[in-house]
Design an enzyme around this catalytic site. Structure first.
Site, short mmCIF file in Angstrom:
data_model
loop_
_atom_site.label_atom_id
_atom_site.label_comp_id
_atom_site.label_asym_id
_atom_site.label_seq_id
_atom_site.Cartn_x
_atom_site.Cartn_y
_atom_site.Cartn_z
N ASN A 243 0.73 -1.31 -0.13
CA ASN A 243 -0.16 -0.04 0.05
C ASN A 243 0.83 1.29 -0.04
O ASN A 243 0.35 2.43 -0.29
CB ASN A 243 -0.80 0.17 1.25
CG ASN A 243 -2.18 -0.53 0.81
OD1 ASN A 243 -2.98 0.19 0.14
ND2 ASN A 243 -2.75 -1.89 1.50
N ILE A 269 -10.72 -8.80 2.05
CA ILE A 269 -11.88 -9.20 1.75
C ILE A 269 -11.89 -10.31 0.49
O ILE A 269 -12.77 -11.25 0.59
CB ILE A 269 -13.23 -8.24 1.35
CG1 ILE A 269 -12.53 -7.32 0.27
CG2 ILE A 269 -13.28 -7.13 2.72
CD1 ILE A 269 -13.37 -6.22 -0.51
N CYS A 331 -7.03 -1.25 9.46
CA CYS A 331 -6.55 -2.15 8.49
C CYS A 331 -6.33 -1.26 7.15
O CYS A 331 -5.58 -0.26 7.27
CB CYS A 331 -7.74 -2.98 8.38
SG CYS A 331 -9.49 -2.47 8.17
N ASP A 333 -9.06 0.44 5.02
CA ASP A 333 -10.30 1.63 5.37
C ASP A 333 -10.72 1.69 6.60
O ASP A 333 -11.56 2.56 6.97
CB ASP A 333 -11.28 1.54 4.12
CG ASP A 333 -10.89 1.81 2.79
OD1 ASP A 333 -10.06 2.83 2.70
OD2 ASP A 333 -10.97 1.11 2.06
N GLY A 334 -10.53 0.48 7.27
CA GLY A 334 -10.84 0.58 8.94
C GLY A 334 -12.28 0.27 8.99
O GLY A 334 -12.91 0.73 9.83
N ASP A 336 -13.69 -3.09 7.93
CA ASP A 336 -13.98 -4.41 7.60
C ASP A 336 -13.14 -5.20 8.79
O ASP A 336 -13.63 -5.44 10.02
CB ASP A 336 -13.23 -4.91 6.55
CG ASP A 336 -14.49 -4.59 5.32
OD1 ASP A 336 -15.56 -4.55 5.41
OD2 ASP A 336 -13.69 -4.11 4.19
N LYS A 373 -19.61 -1.54 5.22
CA LYS A 373 -20.55 -1.17 4.00
C LYS A 373 -21.58 -2.46 3.94
O LYS A 373 -21.08 -3.23 2.84
CB LYS A 373 -19.51 -0.97 2.87
CG LYS A 373 -18.60 0.08 2.81
CD LYS A 373 -17.97 0.63 1.60
CE LYS A 373 -17.06 -0.34 1.07
NZ LYS A 373 -16.72 -0.03 -0.15
N ARG A 377 -21.02 -5.36 1.07
CA ARG A 377 -20.41 -6.58 1.57
C ARG A 377 -21.42 -7.84 1.50
O ARG A 377 -21.08 -9.01 1.15
CB ARG A 377 -19.81 -6.44 3.05
CG ARG A 377 -18.88 -5.46 3.13
CD ARG A 377 -17.53 -6.18 2.48
NE ARG A 377 -16.46 -5.19 2.58
CZ ARG A 377 -16.02 -4.19 1.82
NH1 ARG A 377 -16.63 -4.24 0.51
NH2 ARG A 377 -15.04 -3.55 1.84
#
Lengths: 622, 496
Positions: A243, A269, A331, A333-334, A336, A373, A377
């Site tokens: 990242n 995910i 994580c 985006d924080g 999941d 989300k 999801r």
């Protein structure tokens, strides 16, 4: 309406009977015409994950439906043309395009406007912060995000350190992916250690942000009992490093005072989606050998991921409780892995979250408010399949795994988890629609739909854990996370394959014991007055009551041999008579199930749910 | 001298079984690997005393039990009377009273009434170890029977034995069909001919249809078990390694196979209304596993504490399962003795699986199964000593040791083993044998690893809830459980 349809049972070889399929506005209903007792199978359109037309066979045209709650229905439809029609209708119905098409907007359970509004107020996050003692000297609830200017996926009110002024907050938000700044998730009152959450920093290879550094300092200093704080990146190190090339990344220990940085290594995910896919393939295999199953379970990696999430939750809880250290979790985006880990840690630390109300608060707080989300999801709307992932399912499973280790610590039982899981996908209630608070406001969720929680509380009697020892019996939980402590959750992934479950239900029995006890206690005083005049046993009423109760739950589900041969059955010739009995037991089972469904439907809406076609046909719901 | 031997034996037998050997394996022992070699050797020698009569049960004298108590709770005569009440086709024969016809059978066996002792003696010569077909279970619902034997000595020349054919022929009426469940693969059964064994050829037994259901036994089963225990005790395993080792040890596959085969036998009896003969090679291991399990599935009487004891007595102990050879060392021992094999443990595991799938249908709980496991390997009592009735007679086990059953059936003791959820279930309990339905028996394999506090509390809570519920009903007619508790004699009568 399609006649001459067969519903195949995956686990028996018996000849399937004919029945009729009904398509309503919200459900697909199959009615078995052959059996004496009415046998229905209901499938909510929103639950349908995929519909497949399989190659034509001599029996007809097979239609395979996979549901998001892991129900798999295998129909065989006589006419190819009918099959195609059902197929295209289901495709359309199961993938709504516009949010307004979701069930929640048409669902009308005859409830007064006031009650509906009270329902939405049942869970108030402010009360939970108060419970933690916030606001206090170190933490405050701020409305800095009231117009979603700091972060459009956070709620308007967030909890930040008092020491962090508006400039710090805004500055920090510019340095965090999607503006998801560090905010408080849980404060452990005993020692002031806090669990905070955010998204990854936009650090790239070397970027710094003074305000972000101040923000972390403020969080650390809000816990004077500990000189350092943990910063936990729940991603695998490699992913986090990759990242950096995109201008994101993770905290550099040199730039932040007294932080201890740690990777935890929960997969993303996409890995989780594929893992579940593999797991479900294993679950669907027809009569696998033990080796096939265990190898498949291993190869799916599912339990490895569950263990990783649990390990992370345990790490957080230990840091807070044993080391008195605050923890900041992120994580990418924080929304999941961060949600999974923070909510699990709260559950381990605080018995309140193990009550009905507390668990609802936890989900509202860590998942709904903080912008998990759900819509993406869970694939509520026709959208990018790569956004779908069983992140919430994993959390629910972790809770179930905890229930296995600590059977007396949760106020609710497995069915409560399944019920929530069902409704996350059902779109029948507004709670899980959209992706964040702002979007739910835009959709007018609070004005147009109902909240799930009051409905679950109404069913509390059947969703409670009879072994629960109360709020004060256990404080922090320290689960064993050795691999053997994790079990395959048959009740979830093979939930609709009743034949695999224990044939007698302990939960039902204990629940009936409980309700009898309550009844008896109610009657006790009355009986005391009568007893002296009675010769012999207790008044028959009380006796028969208890008898009926236990008979109902203890009578073994009529149970018949399955196919123990493993090979084509050349030996046992008169299998048909065997099969018949089995059908009967299935019928009982299904009827029981459907009763709830019916009830639901009936209470909630008898005008809109069934379209006219279904109501004209004889299989009205009652 | 006996006193001395006794105290040594207590210590070592216990150490061996539960401290040292397992301790070593389970990482708890202070003794095992670092113990001084001579002591270790001494302990090992003492813990597997060669002479049965020097073993601890011969010196164990608890105060509140009488020696003869418990030894004659389950006479075969009594079991036979129930059958005789329904049919006259069977008789009790004492042809084996001096153990010459079959050294591993008890004195009495149940055989077809129409077959003479003489014919039986000849048939016995055609079966390995003289284990001719005898009745194991009579299914009262339809009069079909479960028989067991050892393999026929067909040999490479396809020998026949008219008496054996008569014996089996008598069991079936004209036109009736029976099933022979051979617990070996067709291949293995064929190969056995080379060494003098074999299987019943269709041409000689036209009414019997043979089914091969290979079950693991002997050394491979012991290896499977050792591998599983090793995996269970390796705390360093990742999830993937754990699942992989759980798979490769194959223990759960053996559980599944045993249950499936027992279900098949039960299905033949109950659904196909056909009699069944079960055998493998010797007829003392997998054969008994299948016949005993099938009875738990079919017969509600076997699912009570006392009924289960009767089943063990009849189908394992008297039927000649060589406990002394199979359970010589600690179950967890590294010593890989040739004859060692955890068949009885596999049986207990299968019963545990049944109890999990039918939580109200067994009167006893996991604790009884664990106690039986413990006692099969190291016991104060004589019940599991020796390999067969003949040896037990020679060693005077019944005269000089206490019976485990006498101890277990003391009301205070028995209470510990009861399943609070029990409610008589007259039906056949057909388990699911899907892999998803079969679990590792954590209560056994993680007994010393897994903290049990929370599960114990749950059990206590469950008990409290159920009892709280029964208390007001006790005065009513439905207090079967509590009454039978206080009066074990009445219970026994009820059973049969």
């Amino acid at each position: 309406l399609v006649e001459n349809v067969k519903l195949l049972d995956r686990y028996t070889n018996r000849k399937a009977a004919n029945g009729t399929l009904y398509l309503t506005a919200t459900h697909l209903i199959y009615v078995d015409a052959s059996s004496e007792v009415r046998k229905e199978t209901w499938i909510l359109h929103h639950h349908i994950a995929s519909v497949e037309k399989l190659p034509l066979t001599t029996a007809g045209c097979p239609l395979l439906i996979h549901c998001k709650n892991f129900h798999v229905a295998h129909f065989v439809i006589g006419q190819e043309r009918d099959c195609h029609e059902v197929y295209t209708s289901l495709l359309k119905l199961s993938q709504p395009v516009k949010p307004e098409e979701l069930y929640a907007f048409s669902y009308n359970p005859k409830m007064s406007k006031d009650n509906r509004e009270i329902g939405w107020k049942l869970i108030d996050l402010k009360v939970d912060y108060q419970r933690m003692g916030i606001p206090n000297d170190y933490w405050e609830i701020t409305d800095v995000n009231k117009d979603y200017e700091v972060c459009n996926t956070y709620p308007p009110e967030i909890v930040v350190p008092r020491a962090a002024n508006k400039a710090t907050v805004i500055g920090s938000s510019r340095f965090r992916s999607r503006g998801r700044i560090p905010v408080l998730s849980y404060l452990y009152k005993e020692n002031n250690a806090a669990i905070c959450r955010c998204s990854q920093p936009l650090s790239g290879f070397s970027a710094r942000c003074l305000e972000d550094e101040q923000m972390l300092q403020a969080i650390r200093e809000a816990n004077p009992g500990c000189a350092f704080m943990y910063v936990v990146d729940t991603r695998p190190k490699l992913n986090a490093m990759a990242n950096r090339a995109a201008g994101k990344g993770y905290e550099n220990e040199d730039n932040y005072d007294n932080i201890r940085f740690k990777f935890i290594g929960i997969e993303n995910i996409h890995v989780m989606r594929n893992s579940l896919q593999k797991l479900l393939e294993v679950c669907e295999t027809k009569s696998p050998s033990m080796s096939d199953f265990l190898t498949g379970l291993e190869n799916s990696g599912w339990l490895r991921h569950i263990k990783a999430v649990m390990d992370a939750g345990v790490f957080l809880a230990k840091a807070v409780k044993d080391e008195n250290a605050s923890v900041l979790v992120h994580c990418s985006d924080g929304w999941d892995r961060t949600a999974q880990v923070c909510s699990l840690a709260s559950l381990l630390l605080d018995p309140f979250y193990r009550t009905f109300k507390g668990f609802m608060v936890l989900i509202e707080k860590e998942w709904i408010a903080m912008g998990h989300k759900f819509s993406h999801r869970c694939g509520h709307l026709d959208g990018d399949p790569k956004e779908v992932s069983p992140v919430f399912t994993q959390f629910i499973e972790c809770v179930w795994q905890l229930m296995q280790q600590f059977p007396c610590t949760f106020e609710f039982n497995e069915r409560f988890l399944l019920e929530i899981h069902d409704h996350v996908y059902s779109c029948q209630f507004g709670n899980f629609l959209g992706t964040c608070h702002k979007e739910r406001e835009d959709l007018k969720i609070f004005e147009k739909t109902h909240s799930l929680w009051p409905f679950l509380l109404q069913k509390k009697q059947e969703l409670r854990n009879p072994l629960y020892k109360g709020f004060t019996a256990y404080k922090e939980l320290q689960p064993n996370t050795l691999p053997f402590s994790f079990q395959f959750w048959c009740g979830m992934y093979n939930r609709f394959d009743k034949g695999m479950h224990p044939k007698q239900c302990v939960l039902d029995h204990l629940l009936s014991c409980m309700s009898q006890k309550m009844k008896l206690e109610d009657n006790a005083s009355e009986l005391e007055n009568k007893l002296p005049f009675l010769d012999g046993p207790l008044p028959s009423e009380a006796c028969s009551l208890s008898k009926v109760g236990s008979a109902a739950s203890k009578t073994p589900m009529l149970n018949t041999p399955q196919d123990y041969e493993g090979e084509p059955p050349p030996v046992l010739t008169n299998g048909i008579s065997v099969g018949n009995v089995d059908v009967m037991s299935d019928v009982d089972q299904k009827n029981k199930e459907n009763l709830c469904n019916h009830q639901d439907l009936h209470d909630l809406n008898d005008t809109n749910v069934l379209d006219s076609e279904a109501r004209e046909g004889e299989p009205q719901c009652h | 001298m006996p006193a001395l031997a006794c105290s040594w034996d207590v210590a070592t037998r216990r150490e061996q079984g539960w401290g040292l050997q397992r301790g070593g394996r389970w990482g708890r022992s202070q003794l095992s690997p670092c113990a001084p070699a001579p002591i270790f050797a001494l302990l090992q020698a003492l813990s597997s005393v060669d002479s049965v009569m020097m073993m601890y049960p011969f010196f164990y004298r608890p105060q509140d039990l009488r020696l003869e108590e418990g030894w004659h709770l389950f006479p075969l005569e009594q079991y036979f009377q129930q059958i005789a009440a329904q049919t006259s086709q069977w008789r009790l024969s004492d042809l084996n009273r001096d153990f010459t016809t079959c050294p591993t059978y008890p004195a009495d066996v149940i055989v077809p009434a129409a077959v003479s002792d003489d014919t039986l003696r000849r048939a016995a010569r055609f079966r390995q170890g003289g284990r001719f077909p005898v009745l194991s279970y009579y299914h009262p619902r339809n009069g079909t029977v479960l028989l067991r034997s050892s393999q026929p000595l067909t040999g490479p020349n396809r020998k026949r034995c008219p008496e054996d054919e008569v014996l089996l022929g008598t069991v079936l009426d004209e036109g009736e069909r029976g099933f022979i469940i051979d617990t070996r693969s067709a291949q293995a059964a064929k190969q056995a001919r080379m060494t003098g064994g074999g299987t019943e050829p269709k041409s000689s037994y036209p009414q019997w249809k043979r089914l091969h259901r290979p079950l693991e036994r002997g050394r491979p089963l012991q290896e499977s078990f050792i591998k599983l225990v090793e995996a269970c005790n390796d705390a360093s395993l990742s999830m993937d390694r754990w699942l992989s080792r759980l798979e490769s040890c194959r223990w759960l596959s053996h559980v599944k196979a045993a249950l499936s085969t027992a279900c098949l036998a039960a299905q033949c009896l109950d659904r196909e209304e056909a009699s069944v003969l079960v055998h493998g090679a010797e007829g003392t291991d997998t054969t008994l596993l299948v016949t005993a399990l099938a009875q738990v599935i079919l017969d509600p009487g076997c699912r009570t504490v006392v009924g289960f004891q009767g089943l063990l007595e009849r189908e394992w102990i008297e039927a000649g399962h060589p406990f002394h050879l199979r359970c010589a060392r600690s179950a967890y021992s590294h010593a890989r003795l040739k004859q060692e094999a955890p068949l009885f443990l596999l049986f207990l595991d299968c019963v545990w699986q049944l109890s999990r799938q039918f939580p109200f249908s067994l009167e006893f709980g996991e604790s009884l199964l664990l106690t039986l496991f413990d006692n099969a390997y190291a016991s104060d009592y004589g019940t599991f000593l020796c390999n067969n009735e003949k040896e037990r007679c020679l060693c005077k086990v019944k005269e000089n040791t206490h019976s485990l059953w006498a101890w277990l059936n003391q009301p205070e003791e028995k209470k510990k083993y009861l399943n609070p959820l029990y409610s008589h279930n007259p039906l056949v309990i057909w388990p699911s044998v899907e892999p998803q339905s079969i679990q590792l028996w954590q209560g056994l394999f993680f007994r010393w690893i897994r903290p049990s506090q929370y599960l114990d509390e749950a059990r206590a809570e469950m008990q409290r809830l159920v009892e709280g519920n029964e208390a007001p009903a006790k005065e009513s007619a439905g207090s079967r459980l509590s009454r039978s508790l206080s009066d074990p004699a009445a219970r026994t009568e009820n059973e049969r």
